[in-house]
Motif scaffolding. Sequence first.
Motif, PDB file in Angstrom:
ATOM      1  N   ASN A 159       7.152  -2.315  -8.725  1.00 50.73           N
ATOM      2  CA  ASN A 159       5.662  -3.384  -9.043  1.00 50.73           C
ATOM      3  C   ASN A 159       5.435  -4.256  -7.821  1.00 50.73           C
ATOM      4  OD1 ASN A 159       6.963  -5.906 -10.021  1.00 50.73           O
ATOM      5  ND2 ASN A 159       7.521  -4.463 -11.440  1.00 50.73           N
ATOM      6  N   GLY A 160       4.242  -4.704  -7.840  1.00 52.17           N
ATOM      7  CA  GLY A 160       3.919  -5.748  -6.767  1.00 52.17           C
ATOM      8  C   GLY A 160       4.757  -7.077  -6.989  1.00 52.17           C
ATOM      9  N   THR A 161       5.079  -7.388  -8.068  1.00 52.02           N
ATOM     10  CA  THR A 161       5.900  -8.608  -8.492  1.00 52.02           C
ATOM     11  C   THR A 161       7.131  -8.539  -7.925  1.00 52.02           C
ATOM     12  OG1 THR A 161       4.405  -8.877 -10.511  1.00 52.02           O
ATOM     13  CG2 THR A 161       6.285 -10.223 -10.199  1.00 52.02           C
ATOM     14  N   THR A 219      -5.212 -17.510  -8.411  1.00 50.71           N
ATOM     15  CA  THR A 219      -4.156 -16.064  -8.060  1.00 50.71           C
ATOM     16  C   THR A 219      -3.596 -15.735  -9.325  1.00 50.71           C
ATOM     17  OG1 THR A 219      -2.664 -15.110  -6.466  1.00 50.71           O
ATOM     18  CG2 THR A 219      -2.001 -17.158  -7.351  1.00 50.71           C
ATOM     19  N   PHE A 220      -3.166 -14.550  -9.357  1.00 55.97           N
ATOM     20  CA  PHE A 220      -2.319 -14.145 -10.566  1.00 55.97           C
ATOM     21  C   PHE A 220      -1.166 -14.905 -10.463  1.00 55.97           C
ATOM     22  CE2 PHE A 220       0.439 -10.851 -12.510  1.00 55.97           C
ATOM     23  CZ  PHE A 220      -0.003 -11.063 -13.628  1.00 55.97           C
ATOM     24  N   ALA A 253       2.057 -14.081 -10.451  1.00 54.72           N
ATOM     25  CA  ALA A 253       3.071 -13.413  -9.534  1.00 54.72           C
ATOM     26  C   ALA A 253       3.182 -14.084  -8.255  1.00 54.72           C
ATOM     27  CB  ALA A 253       2.567 -11.966  -9.479  1.00 54.72           C
ATOM     28  N   SER A 254       1.978 -14.574  -7.515  1.00 54.56           N
ATOM     29  CA  SER A 254       2.000 -14.909  -6.302  1.00 54.56           C
ATOM     30  C   SER A 254       3.076 -16.452  -5.982  1.00 54.56           C
ATOM     31  CB  SER A 254       0.620 -15.412  -5.787  1.00 54.56           C
ATOM     32  OG  SER A 254      -0.439 -14.359  -6.134  1.00 54.56           O
ATOM     33  N   ASP A 265       0.156 -12.149   0.410  1.00 53.88           N
ATOM     34  CA  ASP A 265      -0.173 -11.253  -0.961  1.00 53.88           C
ATOM     35  C   ASP A 265      -1.431 -10.535  -0.910  1.00 53.88           C
ATOM     36  OD1 ASP A 265      -1.036 -10.597  -3.629  1.00 53.88           O
ATOM     37  OD2 ASP A 265      -0.035 -12.245  -4.577  1.00 53.88           O
ATOM     38  N   ALA A 269      -2.390  -7.826  -2.685  1.00 57.17           N
ATOM     39  CA  ALA A 269      -2.699  -7.055  -3.797  1.00 57.17           C
ATOM     40  C   ALA A 269      -4.098  -6.848  -3.947  1.00 57.17           C
ATOM     41  CB  ALA A 269      -2.257  -8.001  -4.983  1.00 57.17           C
ATOM     42  N   HIS A 270      -5.078  -7.618  -3.561  1.00 60.85           N
ATOM     43  CA  HIS A 270      -6.402  -7.338  -3.678  1.00 60.85           C
ATOM     44  C   HIS A 270      -7.029  -6.689  -2.473  1.00 60.85           C
ATOM     45  CE1 HIS A 270      -7.013 -10.984  -6.362  1.00 60.85           C
ATOM     46  NE2 HIS A 270      -6.086 -10.273  -7.082  1.00 60.85           N
ATOM     47  N   MET A 291       2.327  -7.860   0.932  1.00 64.54           N
ATOM     48  CA  MET A 291       2.623  -7.083  -0.305  1.00 64.54           C
ATOM     49  C   MET A 291       1.337  -6.611  -1.007  1.00 64.54           C
ATOM     50  SD  MET A 291       1.855  -6.957  -3.855  1.00 64.54           S
ATOM     51  CE  MET A 291       1.638  -8.642  -4.618  1.00 64.54           C
ATOM     52  N   SER A 334      -0.304  -4.265  -4.107  1.00 68.21           N
ATOM     53  CA  SER A 334      -0.071  -3.769  -5.786  1.00 68.21           C
ATOM     54  C   SER A 334      -0.683  -2.561  -5.767  1.00 68.21           C
ATOM     55  CB  SER A 334      -0.330  -4.761  -6.633  1.00 68.21           C
ATOM     56  OG  SER A 334      -0.453  -4.367  -7.803  1.00 68.21           O
ATOM     57  N   LYS A 351      -6.118  -2.117  -9.256  1.00 66.92           N
ATOM     58  CA  LYS A 351      -6.058  -2.202  -7.886  1.00 66.92           C
ATOM     59  C   LYS A 351      -7.110  -1.074  -7.221  1.00 66.92           C
ATOM     60  CE  LYS A 351      -4.260  -6.106  -8.547  1.00 66.92           C
ATOM     61  NZ  LYS A 351      -2.846  -6.461  -8.568  1.00 66.92           N
ATOM     62  N   TYR A 361      -9.086 -16.769 -11.153  1.00 63.85           N
ATOM     63  CA  TYR A 361      -7.737 -16.861 -12.455  1.00 63.85           C
ATOM     64  C   TYR A 361      -8.227 -18.499 -12.691  1.00 63.85           C
ATOM     65  CZ  TYR A 361      -6.299 -12.634  -9.818  1.00 63.85           C
ATOM     66  OH  TYR A 361      -6.028 -11.466  -9.374  1.00 63.85           O
TER      67      TYR A 361
HETATM   68  C1  LIG Z   1      -1.822  -7.555  -9.055  1.00 61.54           C
HETATM   69  C2  LIG Z   1      -1.436  -8.734  -8.271  1.00 61.54           C
HETATM   70  C3  LIG Z   1       0.124  -8.840  -8.083  1.00 61.54           C
HETATM   71  C4  LIG Z   1       1.191  -8.081  -8.402  1.00 61.54           C
HETATM   72  O1  LIG Z   1       1.118  -7.476  -9.713  1.00 61.54           O
HETATM   73  P1  LIG Z   1       1.854  -6.295 -10.095  1.00 61.54           P
HETATM   74  O2  LIG Z   1       0.910  -5.911 -11.426  1.00 61.54           O
HETATM   75  O3  LIG Z   1       3.151  -6.701 -10.441  1.00 61.54           O
HETATM   76  O4  LIG Z   1       1.949  -5.053  -9.386  1.00 61.54           O
HETATM   77  C5  LIG Z   1       0.130 -10.033  -7.088  1.00 61.54           C
HETATM   78  N1  LIG Z   1      -0.736 -10.928  -6.778  1.00 61.54           N
HETATM   79  C6  LIG Z   1      -2.035 -10.699  -6.955  1.00 61.54           C
HETATM   80  C7  LIG Z   1      -2.824 -11.785  -6.544  1.00 61.54           C
HETATM   81  C8  LIG Z   1      -2.440  -9.711  -7.939  1.00 61.54           C
HETATM   82  O5  LIG Z   1      -3.550  -9.384  -8.157  1.00 61.54           O
END
Ligand SMILES: *Cc1c(COP(=O)(O)O)cnc(C)c1O
Length: 401
Positions: free
Chosen positions: A69-71, A95-96, A98-99, A167, A169-170, A189, A191, A196, A337
């Motif tokens: 996964n992206g995380t 951001t989400f 995870a960043s 990051d 992901a977007h 990275m 995702s 996405k 977010y």
């Molecule tokens: C979706 C996302 C991620 C990573 O997400 P995963 O669900 O782990 O793939 C990281 N950063 C942002 C900004 C995201 O939107």
Amino acid sequence: MGEKLAIFGGDPVRDSMLPYGKQTIDDQDIQKVVETLKSDYITTGPALREFEKGVADYVGAAYAVAFSNGTAALHAACFAAGIGKGDEVITTPLTFVASANCVWYTGGRPVFADVDPQTYNIDPVSIESLVTRKTKAIIPVDYSGQPADYEKIQAIADKYELVIIEDAAHAIGAEYRGKKVGSYSDMTMFSFHPVKHITTGEGGVIATNNRDYYEKLMMFRTHGITRDVEKLLEKRHPWEYEMQFLGYNYRMTDIQAALGSSQLKKLDRFVAKRRKYVKDYNEAFATMNYIGIQEQLADTASSYHLYVIRLDGPLKGLRKEVFEALRAENIGVNVHYIPVHTQPYYKERGYTKGLCPVAEHVYEQILSLPLYSGMSPRDVQDVVKAVKKVTAYYVNNAGGS
Ligand SMILES: *Cc1c(COP(=O)(O)O)cnc(C)c1O
């Protein structure tokens, strides 16, 4: 008086909920997955290598390493960048989680820079003001699909010798000054979560041009193990592998990768669709001066993961009301977010409200409207209709500030 809002018992604009984002999967995608299921390898096989090569070629990077996964991909990038105890990494709060969470995973501490009030992307001036002797890296996020201001960020990174982990992901398919996202940062990275642009169910990739990062990422994904005879520290037997550092099992299956390769072929089409719908939204809202639209810099070509509006003028302070009223109309609006530093986990670690006033202020006013490649033009018109219906009511009747 306009039409009665669904939240007050009127008829909703739609009969069924339109989500803010969703995967687009067709029979061809399903066929590719089925073929892989019937093949010899369902993990770490040829479909995985094909997907990695496909992503690397598409984004213009020398290497791409896929993760579960992206995380997990961000975790690996922090490891490869050498983030450890006591190190600081600067990222955005808009951001989400995870960043920023990825920084804790390797023992570092995230530091939040504020955002630009018009693009909502990380502000390079704020980044530079936060650099200390402990700073090791910057994690800019290409918020909503618009690349962060990379040249300014790169100049800071060069000056203080920092690693850039973008990051994106977007932002797969987006460009900065004519360069594809994924081709220019130390590590980038992507995702492949279902909301996405393209999906593998769960999945992520790090793209890089750096051989050393590439090798670390590959080993990190599978327990820190290498089978490369050249790299063995203690050569003994031909069947041996060595675990040289503590890695994880963050592998992506061939089942996922097969779906990813099939989706990748449609990416340009998906991005074009998103851009078209964004244009439709922008045109529809152009005359509604209480709806603010995100600024797009001339240097960037967003691939639009999100369409974010800002409730201005008389709608200021009515985000909750507008959100609930749009949901009642069956429009799956969302908020991207909640600033990361205001989450309980972060508060417990000393982060306080007021740390990033612009991001906190922007957060109070934003709303994401549905945007995905599988939407129909009719769906877009439903969203526009519902936004007009709901905002007209609150502009005329609710007497906001
Ligand atoms: C979706 C996302 C991620 C990573 O997400 P995963 O669900 O782990 O793939 C990281 N950063 C942002 C900004 C995201 O939107």
